[in-house]
Design an enzyme around this catalytic site. Structure first.
Site, mmCIF file in Angstrom:
data_model
loop_
_atom_site.group_PDB
_atom_site.id
_atom_site.type_symbol
_atom_site.label_atom_id
_atom_site.label_comp_id
_atom_site.label_asym_id
_atom_site.label_seq_id
_atom_site.Cartn_x
_atom_site.Cartn_y
_atom_site.Cartn_z
ATOM 1 N N TRP A 181 1.279 -9.973 -2.673
ATOM 2 C CA TRP A 181 0.054 -9.194 -2.801
ATOM 3 C C TRP A 181 -0.844 -9.769 -3.878
ATOM 4 O O TRP A 181 -0.388 -10.124 -4.970
ATOM 5 C CB TRP A 181 0.378 -7.754 -3.198
ATOM 6 C CG TRP A 181 0.969 -6.939 -2.091
ATOM 7 C CD1 TRP A 181 1.287 -7.371 -0.841
ATOM 8 C CD2 TRP A 181 1.319 -5.560 -2.160
ATOM 9 N NE1 TRP A 181 1.809 -6.340 -0.106
ATOM 10 C CE2 TRP A 181 1.845 -5.219 -0.897
ATOM 11 C CE3 TRP A 181 1.231 -4.581 -3.140
ATOM 12 C CZ2 TRP A 181 2.293 -3.933 -0.588
ATOM 13 C CZ3 TRP A 181 1.672 -3.300 -2.843
ATOM 14 C CH2 TRP A 181 2.201 -2.981 -1.578
ATOM 15 N N THR A 241 -15.269 14.225 2.168
ATOM 16 C CA THR A 241 -15.051 12.883 1.612
ATOM 17 C C THR A 241 -16.175 11.978 2.123
ATOM 18 O O THR A 241 -16.852 12.307 3.108
ATOM 19 C CB THR A 241 -13.689 12.319 2.054
ATOM 20 O OG1 THR A 241 -13.635 12.363 3.481
ATOM 21 C CG2 THR A 241 -12.541 13.151 1.495
ATOM 22 N N GLU A 279 -10.487 14.725 -3.221
ATOM 23 C CA GLU A 279 -9.326 15.581 -2.983
ATOM 24 C C GLU A 279 -8.680 16.074 -4.275
ATOM 25 O O GLU A 279 -7.834 16.961 -4.263
ATOM 26 C CB GLU A 279 -8.252 14.813 -2.180
ATOM 27 C CG GLU A 279 -8.607 14.519 -0.741
ATOM 28 C CD GLU A 279 -9.359 13.193 -0.554
ATOM 29 O OE1 GLU A 279 -10.055 12.758 -1.507
ATOM 30 O OE2 GLU A 279 -9.251 12.606 0.530
ATOM 31 N N LYS A 291 -3.098 -9.812 1.316
ATOM 32 C CA LYS A 291 -1.692 -10.161 1.494
ATOM 33 C C LYS A 291 -1.599 -11.638 1.828
ATOM 34 O O LYS A 291 -1.878 -12.072 2.927
ATOM 35 C CB LYS A 291 -1.066 -9.301 2.594
ATOM 36 C CG LYS A 291 -1.073 -7.831 2.205
ATOM 37 C CD LYS A 291 -0.409 -6.925 3.213
ATOM 38 C CE LYS A 291 -0.653 -5.478 2.841
ATOM 39 N NZ LYS A 291 -1.915 -4.912 3.355
#
Ligand code: AMP
Length: 540
Positions: free
Chosen positions: A440, A185, A330, A435
């Site tokens: 959110w 990654t 992934e 936040k």
């Protein structure tokens, strides 16, 4: 009861054999300083056999790792096909990793051989003394380009090494579950983690790439693979191209808008794949240059959220259809593609196309809230996306990462919602959500709104501390040269398009949004710049 069907393994060797014979006339074209260098798939097949013989001679007799430190080019394609087909494991090293990360991943993977492009030797050579398992370095081209290897490491020139080798190879039968390739990654958070793909996962993923509701790659296509072969396997394009006989156009190191556009004008690809920042650059370039990009019909864009303004501009100004896709290293990486349902037209179709798309049958998805409970796919409930399926990672190489898995599902770290008919909208990376006062704010939504302004080239939003609301959004904006638009005007532009309390009051004008090793907005670096006091924030 067992089936009566043959148990033929799904292997990379079958793709290599098929592509190089049935589609032997298809071509891989690599861009060089001297223009296009062409090689037919039949020739690639012969060179793969020669490479495999040469690698056997260097001690690659089992599942040794053969690493690549390369741009996208024909030799990289040969390594993609030959190394797994002979039973070894291809390890695509990310040429943009920090030196210590490069050393970490090459040592972790225990790379035995590294194939390197001569232009990348200056990046690799200083690290070679620390690569403890490497015994051979192969420099592509006719010479070793002056590379001096540390003691115990032999250096070879690619062409000389394969020159006198047989051009046929008895590819061994391989268990389809064994390792074919590995890719780390990009390591924007913590150390890079190794994902190991199997022959089976690559095969099934390639089929999904070629499906009509995938990338719809097919024979006769000429695909410009801009997404690097060292990043998430170039989104599966090399293997998919051999599966269907699509030709490949490889840009090597010529990744700036000007050469890319010239490549399109001269080599006339009809298909391409790249992250949004590449397309933003190309679009900007085309505003001032009348290059012919009329061959290009479809571009797959993903890796980060595609701003709707970019989709409209490419389609309306240049006749290029953007296919928005989502995935991760992934997930092989293609895991969802935004084809609107056939019943949707006009604005409704566009709304579907803005999403990250629908999952194919091979990818199951669900959303999970903070307590670990599954939330409904009702188009409004928001949660962390978890996925599972035959081309989704179930573990990382050599490290335990229990926090990344949940009862057999991969935790993606992406937050979003899914409609009842299966369309995913990613609202944020979980760590990038702002936040504010317990609510959110989606940084992606704000970025898309700001980037819809014609005078804005790029915009990245991060959360910054706020004494009253805990966090508020900060917009880092790149304004087009010659424009005098102000943050106040940009904020006014957003009024009515987002809830009033979400309107950002913190702005900073920057020359360029910092990018990660794979060309995505690097919000970690932006946050560091903010905390180091490097950003001159305006309050409007
Ligand atoms: P990588 O493993 O480097 O390919 O990064 C995977 C991550 O990129 C995902 O977990 C997402 O956060 C992000 N990503 C990929 N495609 C998209 C997309 N279409 N929209 C939003 N984020 C995306």
């Amino acid at each position: 009861m067992l089936s009566t069907m043959q148990d033929a393994p799904l292997s990379i060797a079958t793709l290599l054999r098929y592509g190089s014979t049935v589609h032997g006339g298809a071509e891989v074209v690599t861009w060089t300083d001297f223009g296009a260098q062409r090689r037919s798939y039949a020739e690639i097949g012969r060179r793969c056999a020669a490479l495999a013989h040469a690698l056997r001679g260097l001690g690659v007799t089992g599942d040794q790792r053969v690493a690549t430190f390369m741009w996208n080019n024909a030799e990289h394609l040969e390594a993609y096909l030959a190394v797994p087909s002979m039973g070894a494991v291809l390890h695509t090293l990310n040429i943009r990793l920090f030196p210590e990360q490069l050393v970490h991943v090459a040592n972790r993977a225990e790379d035995h051989v590294i194939i390197v492009d001569p232009t990348l030797i200056p990046l690799l050579a200083p690290q070679l003394p620390q690569l403890t398992s490497v015994k051979h370095v192969i420099v592509t081209g006719d010479t070793t380009a002056g590379l001096e290897a540390p003691e115990g490491v032999q250096v070879h020139a690619y062409e000389a090494l394969i020159a006198d080798q047989p051009t046929e190879f008895h590819w061994p039968e391989i268990d389809e579950r064994s390792a074919a390739a590995m890719c780390y990654t990009s390591g924007t958070t913590g150390d890079p983690k190794g994902v190991v793909y199997s022959h089976r996962s690559i095969w099934l993923h390639s089929m999904s790439v070629c499906m009509t509701d995938g990338m719809a790659l097919r024979q006769g296509d000429n695909a410009l693979a801009i997404v690097p072969q060292f990043h998430a396997m170039s989104w599966g394009l090399p293997y998919a191209a051999f599966m269907v006989g699509a030709s490949l156009l490889m840009p090597d190191r010529f990744l700036q808008p000007e050469p890319l556009v010239r490549m399109i004008a001269e080599a006339r690809p009809n298909f391409a794949a790249a992250v949004p920042t590449i397309w933003q650059g190309i679009l900007h370039h085309l505003e001032n240059h009348a290059d012919d990009v009329s061959s290009m019909k479809t571009v797959v864009v993903g890796g980060s959220a595609v701003p709707p303004a970019l989709m409209h501009a490419l389609e309306e100004q240049h006749g290029i259809t953007v296919l928005h896709a989502w995935g991760m290293t992934e997930t092989s990486p293609l895991a969802s593609v935004a084809h609107p349902p056939s019943s949707a037209t006009g604005e409704e179709a566009w709304r579907y196309r803005y999403t990250q798309g629908r999952f194919p049958a091979g990818v199951e998805a669900r959303l999970v809230d903070d307590t670990g409970a599954v939330v409904p796919s009702d188009g409004t409930s928001v949660g962390e996306l978890e996925v599972r399926g035959p081309w989704i990672a179930g573990a990382y190489y050599g490290v335990d990462a229990p926090e990344k898995f949940d009862d057999g599902w991969l935790r993606t770290g992406d937050v979003g919602k899914i409609t009842p008919d299966g369309f995913l909208t990613i609202t944020d990376r979980s760590k990038d959500i702002v936040k504010s006062g317990g609510e959110w704010i989606s940084s992606v939504e704000l970025e898309n709104l700001v980037m819809a302004h014609p005078d804005v080239l790029e915009a990245a939003v991060i959360g910054i501390p706020d004494p009253k609301w805990d966090e508020r959004p900060l917009v880092a904006v790149v304004i087009r040269d010659g424009s005098d638009v102000t943050p106040t005007q940009l904020k006014e532009f957003m009024v009515g398009r987002v809830a009033g309390w979400q309107l950002p009051e913190n702005w900073v004008r920057i020359a360029e949004v910092p990018k990660t090793s794979v060309g995505k907005f690097d919000k970690k670096r932006l946050r560091t710049q903010f905390y180091d006091g490097e950003l001159c924030v305006e309050h409007v």
